[in-house]
Structures are given as structure tokens and as C-alpha cells.
Design a protein around this motif. Structure first.
Motif, PDB file in Angstrom:
ATOM      1  N   GLU A  38      55.408  53.882  88.610  1.00  0.00           N
ATOM      2  CA  GLU A  38      54.414  54.311  89.798  1.00  0.00           C
ATOM      3  C   GLU A  38      53.701  55.609  89.412  1.00  0.00           C
ATOM      4  OE1 GLU A  38      56.037  55.792  93.056  1.00  0.00           O
ATOM      5  OE2 GLU A  38      54.066  56.037  94.553  1.00  0.00           O
ATOM      6  N   MET A  39      52.267  54.988  89.275  1.00  0.00           N
ATOM      7  CA  MET A  39      51.101  55.965  88.956  1.00  0.00           C
ATOM      8  C   MET A  39      50.213  56.828  89.859  1.00  0.00           C
ATOM      9  SD  MET A  39      49.498  53.143  85.659  1.00  0.00           S
ATOM     10  CE  MET A  39      49.851  51.104  87.378  1.00  0.00           C
ATOM     11  N   GLY A  40      50.654  58.084  89.658  1.00  0.00           N
ATOM     12  CA  GLY A  40      51.319  59.189  91.272  1.00  0.00           C
ATOM     13  C   GLY A  40      51.050  58.696  91.930  1.00  0.00           C
ATOM     14  N   PRO A  41      50.830  58.954  92.887  1.00  0.00           N
ATOM     15  CA  PRO A  41      49.929  59.186  93.566  1.00  0.00           C
ATOM     16  C   PRO A  41      48.885  60.430  93.369  1.00  0.00           C
ATOM     17  CG  PRO A  41      50.621  59.431  95.404  1.00  0.00           C
ATOM     18  CD  PRO A  41      51.612  58.845  94.579  1.00  0.00           C
ATOM     19  N   VAL A  42      48.071  60.732  92.132  1.00  0.00           N
ATOM     20  CA  VAL A  42      47.528  61.804  91.874  1.00  0.00           C
ATOM     21  C   VAL A  42      45.603  62.178  92.439  1.00  0.00           C
ATOM     22  CG1 VAL A  42      46.993  60.603  89.962  1.00  0.00           C
ATOM     23  CG2 VAL A  42      47.424  63.400  89.839  1.00  0.00           C
ATOM     24  N   ASP A  43      45.305  63.471  92.205  1.00  0.00           N
ATOM     25  CA  ASP A  43      43.349  63.251  92.195  1.00  0.00           C
ATOM     26  C   ASP A  43      43.760  63.801  91.017  1.00  0.00           C
ATOM     27  OD1 ASP A  43      43.620  62.998  94.942  1.00  0.00           O
ATOM     28  OD2 ASP A  43      44.620  64.646  95.792  1.00  0.00           O
ATOM     29  N   TYR A  44      42.297  63.452  90.398  1.00  0.00           N
ATOM     30  CA  TYR A  44      41.685  63.692  89.428  1.00  0.00           C
ATOM     31  C   TYR A  44      40.776  64.516  89.553  1.00  0.00           C
ATOM     32  CZ  TYR A  44      44.882  61.248  86.381  1.00  0.00           C
ATOM     33  OH  TYR A  44      45.928  60.061  85.641  1.00  0.00           O
ATOM     34  N   ALA A  45      40.425  65.333  88.718  1.00  0.00           N
ATOM     35  CA  ALA A  45      38.644  65.793  89.101  1.00  0.00           C
ATOM     36  C   ALA A  45      37.825  65.610  88.162  1.00  0.00           C
ATOM     37  CB  ALA A  45      38.881  67.539  88.501  1.00  0.00           C
ATOM     38  N   PRO A  46      36.938  65.653  88.246  1.00  0.00           N
ATOM     39  CA  PRO A  46      36.200  65.202  87.395  1.00  0.00           C
ATOM     40  C   PRO A  46      36.130  65.454  85.774  1.00  0.00           C
ATOM     41  CG  PRO A  46      34.369  66.153  88.923  1.00  0.00           C
ATOM     42  CD  PRO A  46      36.036  66.293  89.136  1.00  0.00           C
ATOM     43  N   GLY A  47      36.217  63.860  84.776  1.00  0.00           N
ATOM     44  CA  GLY A  47      36.607  64.259  83.177  1.00  0.00           C
ATOM     45  C   GLY A  47      38.490  64.156  83.049  1.00  0.00           C
ATOM     46  N   VAL A 114      44.353  58.253  92.432  1.00  0.00           N
ATOM     47  CA  VAL A 114      44.525  57.635  91.864  1.00  0.00           C
ATOM     48  C   VAL A 114      46.437  56.929  92.368  1.00  0.00           C
ATOM     49  CG1 VAL A 114      45.567  56.049  89.095  1.00  0.00           C
ATOM     50  CG2 VAL A 114      43.305  57.558  89.673  1.00  0.00           C
ATOM     51  N   HIS A 115      46.309  55.752  92.796  1.00  0.00           N
ATOM     52  CA  HIS A 115      47.457  55.622  92.647  1.00  0.00           C
ATOM     53  C   HIS A 115      47.772  54.268  92.542  1.00  0.00           C
ATOM     54  CE1 HIS A 115      51.053  55.421  96.000  1.00  0.00           C
ATOM     55  NE2 HIS A 115      51.611  55.453  94.577  1.00  0.00           N
ATOM     56  N   GLY A 116      49.398  53.622  91.799  1.00  0.00           N
ATOM     57  CA  GLY A 116      49.437  52.341  91.674  1.00  0.00           C
ATOM     58  C   GLY A 116      50.856  51.618  91.069  1.00  0.00           C
ATOM     59  N   PHE A 117      50.865  50.892  89.997  1.00  0.00           N
ATOM     60  CA  PHE A 117      52.170  50.433  89.395  1.00  0.00           C
ATOM     61  C   PHE A 117      51.961  49.524  88.622  1.00  0.00           C
ATOM     62  CE2 PHE A 117      53.059  51.239  94.367  1.00  0.00           C
ATOM     63  CZ  PHE A 117      54.591  51.939  93.807  1.00  0.00           C
ATOM     64  N   GLN A 118      53.185  49.578  87.539  1.00  0.00           N
ATOM     65  CA  GLN A 118      52.459  48.952  86.709  1.00  0.00           C
ATOM     66  C   GLN A 118      53.821  48.283  85.928  1.00  0.00           C
ATOM     67  OE1 GLN A 118      51.687  48.631  81.806  1.00  0.00           O
ATOM     68  NE2 GLN A 118      49.916  48.053  83.497  1.00  0.00           N
ATOM     69  N   LEU A 119      54.171  47.256  86.856  1.00  0.00           N
ATOM     70  CA  LEU A 119      55.761  46.395  85.973  1.00  0.00           C
ATOM     71  C   LEU A 119      55.809  45.683  84.922  1.00  0.00           C
ATOM     72  CD1 LEU A 119      58.199  45.452  87.249  1.00  0.00           C
ATOM     73  CD2 LEU A 119      57.385  43.791  88.296  1.00  0.00           C
ATOM     74  N   TRP A 120      56.959  45.563  84.333  1.00  0.00           N
ATOM     75  CA  TRP A 120      57.316  44.568  82.670  1.00  0.00           C
ATOM     76  C   TRP A 120      58.029  43.744  83.184  1.00  0.00           C
ATOM     77  CZ3 TRP A 120      56.396  48.380  77.821  1.00  0.00           C
ATOM     78  CH2 TRP A 120      55.704  48.456  77.345  1.00  0.00           C
ATOM     79  N   VAL A 121      57.434  41.961  83.435  1.00  0.00           N
ATOM     80  CA  VAL A 121      58.582  41.226  83.475  1.00  0.00           C
ATOM     81  C   VAL A 121      58.693  40.529  82.144  1.00  0.00           C
ATOM     82  CG1 VAL A 121      58.649  38.526  84.344  1.00  0.00           C
ATOM     83  CG2 VAL A 121      57.537  40.595  85.774  1.00  0.00           C
ATOM     84  N   ASN A 122      60.048  40.196  81.807  1.00  0.00           N
ATOM     85  CA  ASN A 122      60.287  39.619  80.633  1.00  0.00           C
ATOM     86  C   ASN A 122      60.285  38.329  80.407  1.00  0.00           C
ATOM     87  OD1 ASN A 122      61.421  39.868  77.608  1.00  0.00           O
ATOM     88  ND2 ASN A 122      63.528  40.034  78.278  1.00  0.00           N
ATOM     89  N   LEU A 123      60.015  37.177  78.899  1.00  0.00           N
ATOM     90  CA  LEU A 123      59.415  36.427  79.045  1.00  0.00           C
ATOM     91  C   LEU A 123      61.264  35.848  78.301  1.00  0.00           C
ATOM     92  CD1 LEU A 123      56.243  36.194  77.909  1.00  0.00           C
ATOM     93  CD2 LEU A 123      56.937  34.949  80.477  1.00  0.00           C
TER      94      LEU A 123
END
Ligand code: FE
Length: 315
Positions: A38-47, A114-123
Motif C-alpha cells: 500500500e503506497m501512502g496515503p502520503v502528501d508530497y510537497a513540490p519536488g 499519493v495513495h494506491g496499491f501494487q500487487l505481484w501475481v505469480n505466473l
């Protein structure tokens, strides 16, 4: 429910913070899933916003689901995409791909949440060397459904729920649902008995099954045998449901490569180092990603690696 895992915090890519229920030393994977961030939720400042510049993958799929913010993607197979709030990107690395995952130029220059997810699915072994594939579904095309009482809402990323089928096509049977329960909302999940199933709460708390086992924000519940389970939330919650057919195969893992044997890992490292996974054609890229990726050396072999030592180098 068989176990509850509380996610830990970890830094990834060029330095963004994630909440990660697995992999850990104790839970190296939950077949067929290799990683959930789970990425964030995080508030990024400019740059301030950072991402994951050019790095390879082989042997599995990466699934990015954006809730807030915007990710720009480019890869060596020529795919380009901007994944905005509510959108899904399902990338089959298969035989090998080099890609970059960066915050959009707007997020980089102006900052933002920024808030989101990354999932890795095996093959499974038979698909590890399949041709890379790219599917991107914009928010408006992610199928959604609401329960009759209006208290449960689902976005169907993979599989089906409440009579709605996903837009994404998967190589092996996969369920990926984003549920929102209003206070006192309930959903009855139908999940085929041969799927390994779990749910991850990222807001509020839920009660799972007949025992009403409580699972709170940041926890992943691994579900046991059976083909249905009810999930209730006294005060409202949001959670992902993930399920898939286990590969039942050995997992050999080294950073961004996930194969079945150590020899296949060594081959993957070799193929990447000798350029056989391709490279991103920078001329086709937008200025914002070009700036970041072109100056960043590809040093992400340890990207998302948890424990395995480097494979011995062939002499
Ligand atoms: Fe990646």
C-alpha cells in the motif's frame, strides 16, 4: 480465517514509503501472490515525490491500482500510460520487461496526495516466459456494483462480484475487489474453494466470518477452506479482497525476478545485464519521466527483495 498479518512499513524504489503485509521473513509469499504494497496515503510537497525509475521484471505480473495521485508508466515493450485515480494497470512481465513507474509531472512539480496499491501475481512455470502484456483500465471503465441495501459497494478489478464481471483478463483465475462498507454494511463473498483468498483492510475495521473476527486498518486476513464468508463493518471500512489459484510450484526469487529455480534466476540476471530484456526508448517518453529515468542508474536488482541472497554468478 486462518491468520492475521499486520503490515510493516518499508521504503521502496527511490525512497517512497509503503505498508506491506507480505512478503516478510515469516510469510515469503501467499501463493499465487508474491507481494502487496500500500503506497501512502502520503502528501508530497513540490519536488518531493519519488517513484521507481527503470528496472526489470521477469516471471510474474505487477498490478497497480491508484486511489489518489497519478503514476506514469513506460516500458521496453513500448507501452506508455498515465494511471490516475481509480484506474488499474495490469502488466504481465512474463519473459522480461524493463519499466519505470514515476509520479506524474504534476505531482512531481506541484506536489499532491499519493495513495494506491501494487500487487505481484505469480505466473505458473508454463507462463513465466510468456510475451509481455499490458492492460490499462481507466476509472470510468472499472466495473462497480452496490448492494440492494446500499451499504456495500464494490469495484471489480479482477473476477466478478455482485453480478458484475471485471474488464481485466487474467492468465490464471484471480479475484481482486475493492469494497467499501458503510456503517453496519455487510457483504457475503463467494470465493471458489480452490482459490487461496485473503482480505486487506486499509480503512476502518471489519468483522470476518461467523466468529466475527476483527480485522483492522493495515491488517491482512488469510481466509481458510470454504467457498463463502461474510464481512461486516460496524463503523464503516474499506478493504481489498484478493484470491487466486495457487501455482503449487517452488518459488525462486531474486529482487525483481521470480522463477522456479536458481538456474532460471541466474539466466534472468544474465539476460537483463546483457540487454535481452530491452530498454525503454527514451525518445518516446515525456519530459518528466525522461529527466528522472535517464539519470538514474539501473541499480534496482534488489528492488523489493526481502531475503534471498544473490544467485551465485556463473563463472
Ligand atoms: Fe516494477
Amino acid at each position: 480465517m486462518t491468520r492475521v498479518i499486520t503490515s510493516h512499513r518499508q521504503t521502496e524504489g527511490a525512497g517512497f514509503v509503503v505498508r506491506r503485509p507480505f512478503p516478510t521473513v515469516a510469510v515469503p509469499h501467499l501463493d499465487p501472490f508474491l507481494l502487496l504494497d500500500e503506497m501512502g496515503p502520503v502528501d508530497y510537497a513540490p519536488g518531493e515525490a519519488v517513484g521507481a525509475p527503470d528496472h526489470p521484471h521477469r516471471g510474474f505480473e505487477t498490478v497497480t491500482y491508484v486511489l489518489e495521485g497519478e503514476t506514469e508508466h513506460a516500458d521496453s515493450a513500448g507501452h506508455r500510460g498515465t494511471i490516475g485515480p481509480g484506474a488499474v494497470q495490469w502488466m504481465t512481465a512474463g519473459a522480461g520487461i524493463v519499466h519505470s513507474e514515476m509520479p506524474s509531472r504534476t505531482i512531481q512539480t506541484e506536489g499532491g496526495r499519493v495513495h494506491g496499491f501494487q500487487l505481484w501475481v505469480n505466473l505458473p512455470a508454463r507462463l513465466k516466459m510468456t510475451t509481455p502484456r499490458y492492460q490499462e483500465i481507466v476509472a470510468a471503465h472499472v466495473p462497480e456494483a452496490t448492494s440492494h441495501d446500499g451499504l456495500a459497494h464494490v469495484r471489480v478489478i479482477a473476477g466478478h462480484a455482485l453480478g458484475v464481471d471485471a474488464a481485466i483478463d487474467t492468465h490464471i483465475p484471480i479475484v481482486y475487489q475493492d469494497w467499501t462498507l458503510r456503517p453496519r454494511g455487510t457483504t457475503h463473498l463467494d470465493l471458489a474453494d480452490d482459490l487461496a483468498a485473503m482480505l486487506y483492510v486499509f480503512s476502518g475495521a471489519v468483522e470476518v466470518g461467523a466468529d466475527a473476527h476483527r480485522v483492522v486498518d493495515g491488517q491482512l486476513a488469510v481466509l481458510g477452506a470454504g467457498d463463502h464468508v461474510s464481512v461486516t463493518s460496524p463503523d464503516g471500512a474499506r478493504f481489498l479482497v484478493l484470491a487466486g489459484t495457487p501455482t503449487g510450484e517452488p518459488v525462486a526469487r531474486y529482487g525483481p525476478f521470480v522463477m522456479n529455480t536458481q538456474a532460471e534466476l541466474e539466466q534472468a540476471v544474465d539476460d537483463f545485464r546483457s540487454g535481452r530484456m530491452g530498454r525503454i526508448t527514451h525518445t518516446a517518453r515525456r519530459a518528466s519521466t525522461l529527466t528522472n529515468a535517464s539519470v538514474a542508474p539501473v541499480t534496482t536488482l534488489a528492488d523489493r527483495s526481502t531475503e534471498p541472497p544473490p544467485p551465485s554468478r556463473p563463472s
